[in-house]
Design an enzyme around this catalytic site. Sequence first.
Site: not given
Ligand code: HSE
Length: 448
Positions: A106, A135, A137, A191, A206, A305
């Site tokens: 992205k 993800g 979707i 993270e 996004k 995921g």
């Molecule tokens: N870290 C992102 C989230 C996932 O929490 O949605 C990857 O874009």
Amino acid sequence: MRTRPLKVALLGCGVVGSEVARIMTTHADDLAARIGAPVELAGVAVRRPSKVREGIDPALITTDATALVKRGDIDVVIEVIGGIEPARTLITTAFEHGASVVSANKALLAEDGAALHAAAEQHGRDLYYEAAVAGAIPLVRPLRESLAGDKVNRVLGIVNGTTNFILDKMDTSGAGYSEALDEATALGYAEADPTADVEGFDAAAKAAILAGIAFHTRVRIGDVHREGITEVTAADIASARRMGCTVKLLAICERAADGQSVTARVHPAMIPLSHPLASVREAYNAVFVEAEAAGQLMFYGPGAGGSPTASAVLGDLVAVCRNKLNEATGPGESAYTRLPVSPMGDVVTRYHISLDVADKPGVLAQVATVFAEKGVSIDTVRQQGRNPGSGDEVVIEQGGGGRRVGGEASLVVVTHRASDAALSATVEALRKLDTVRGVASIMRVEGE
Ligand code: HSE
């Protein structure tokens, strides 16, 4: 069915890449039947070759990603390494050497999507990136293809699972931001360095991708107004609750009312509990699309995921391989409208402003005058006394009167729709009033 396999190079074998490789192996027969030819994993570029990778032939592992994409016999390169470089150079090199590309990147697409699309077109290859947004979707393909005959006016979504988990936790347990972040980290939703998620960078990338596709124009991450969730407080969430709302980090892409420009923004916002996005819990994502003929559509599911993201990658792989067998390419960049991206000041919405004020005669009138002078119409005002033991709360609808409790008070003003520029000017003027001790929070109200 063709027996000669299509060759696939995998760049990156982390959480997503290893799932892609696993599914390619375990579902090989189904994939071959759906494509019309077998697909063969021809090489896997990694940083740490000594790591044990179950189910992957060690002979396929290489640290030389450049040599892999230059081989010339690769049909499709799957890029799941992320980041700008070396991903950008590897992708353009792959096109130059005859491969199509499936990417989950992205950040790169939001930064340099136009150049990548141009490179794909120049070499007659595909660039697919369903996995880059939310993800599993399906969003990119529905916007690019299913809604290609319609006119999309608005995309409103929760596109970051980490922040949704944190805000949901704050909403359901009354926890503060830090406590909720700690829980998200402990459970693996955030993270170790959560900046990209909590400061809204991930969602902004996004939003840029979605806005570009939805409005057939070019939107880069730098065009997206971005605010994260680090300053959302338990008091904001409680205030939202009192209004029958919850707080979500939203990505909002809109076509202007006159159709001559678009806006893209990411920020926390209050949305009514009755709005479908309010019921998106934990780390789930959901995106609301409003199109002229279709009306309102909602896409919901796991936005991150290994396995969900691999699902999107493999869907693209099948599509790209089918195109290859047909000696065709799928849709490329569609940016013909060339609509400019307007600044945040042009965005029109409602606002919830929380002020700490002196609780004495005339303060409410002073505050209301500032709003009037800046052309921002007030919908409701709520005053809460701060005197020890007072706990008084007075809700003053338009035309009502306040109750003086002495000392300090918290004043919550909810406006009608106004431009962000007018609201900013209002807040600046409010800060200059002696009786306004501070502006505790400003939050936009969406989805009404
Ligand atoms: N870290 C992102 C989230 C996932 O929490 O949605 C990857 O874009």
